[in-house]
Design an enzyme around this catalytic site. Structure first.
Site, mmCIF file in Angstrom:
data_model
loop_
_atom_site.group_PDB
_atom_site.id
_atom_site.type_symbol
_atom_site.label_atom_id
_atom_site.label_comp_id
_atom_site.label_asym_id
_atom_site.label_seq_id
_atom_site.Cartn_x
_atom_site.Cartn_y
_atom_site.Cartn_z
ATOM 1 C CG HIS A 15 73.876 -13.653 -39.527
ATOM 2 N ND1 HIS A 15 74.735 -12.949 -40.310
ATOM 3 C CD2 HIS A 15 72.969 -14.183 -40.364
ATOM 4 C CE1 HIS A 15 74.346 -13.021 -41.569
ATOM 5 N NE2 HIS A 15 73.270 -13.774 -41.618
ATOM 6 C CB THR A 63 73.896 -4.507 -33.852
ATOM 7 O OG1 THR A 63 72.570 -5.022 -33.765
ATOM 8 C CG2 THR A 63 74.811 -5.210 -32.881
#
Length: 145
Positions: A15, A63
């Site tokens: 990602h 996150t």
């Protein structure tokens, strides 16, 4: 506009900059995403996805909320045996022509018996993107190990 759960698309590999958005299997209510949006908009959304973690860290410093939501989805699939197809970090060696002994995000069927690889029927250009991503991740991991 449609409900988000009617959009089916994967971000595979890793990602970040080498992530792969296989448009051949990106669907909105059964219609290919490329028929619904201009390619420029799709590419911009993919670029935004690549930078999303950096943006969240800049704003919040972490996150963990997104990671927690992903883990909750995986646990739900196992406990409820939903057999959802979820991209997971899994061994890629031998899949889609990948030769490196590397773990990258690929779709798996997740249920009470664990995770089973799901075979995507991708065109050569997207397979090549995944192979390139696997090599990038493998080469980066050599510096760590």
């Amino acid at each position: 506009r449609v409900k988000p759960h009617r959009v089916h698309a994967y971000v595979l590999g890793e990602h970040g900059d080498a992530s792969v958005l296989p448009l051949s299997c990106a669907l909105v209510g059964g219609i290919h995403l490329e028929e619904m949006m201009p390619i420029e908009s799709i590419n911009r959304a993919h670029e935004n996805t690549k930078r999303a973690a950096d943006d969240v860290i800049a704003l919040r410093g972490y996150t963990s909320s997104a990671s927690g939501a992903a883990v909750a989805k995986i646990i739900e699939s196992i406990i409820m045996d939903t057999r959802d197809i979820i991209p997971l970090s899994t061994s890629a060696k031998g899949r889609m022509g990948i030769q490196e002994d590397v773990f990258i995000s690929l779709p798996c069927v997740v249920g009470k018996d664990g995770a089973t690889p799901w075979k995507l029927d991708l065109p050569e250009v997207e397979i090549k993107e995944l192979q390139d991503c696997a090599k990038i991740v493998f080469d980066a991991s050599k510096d760590i190990i």
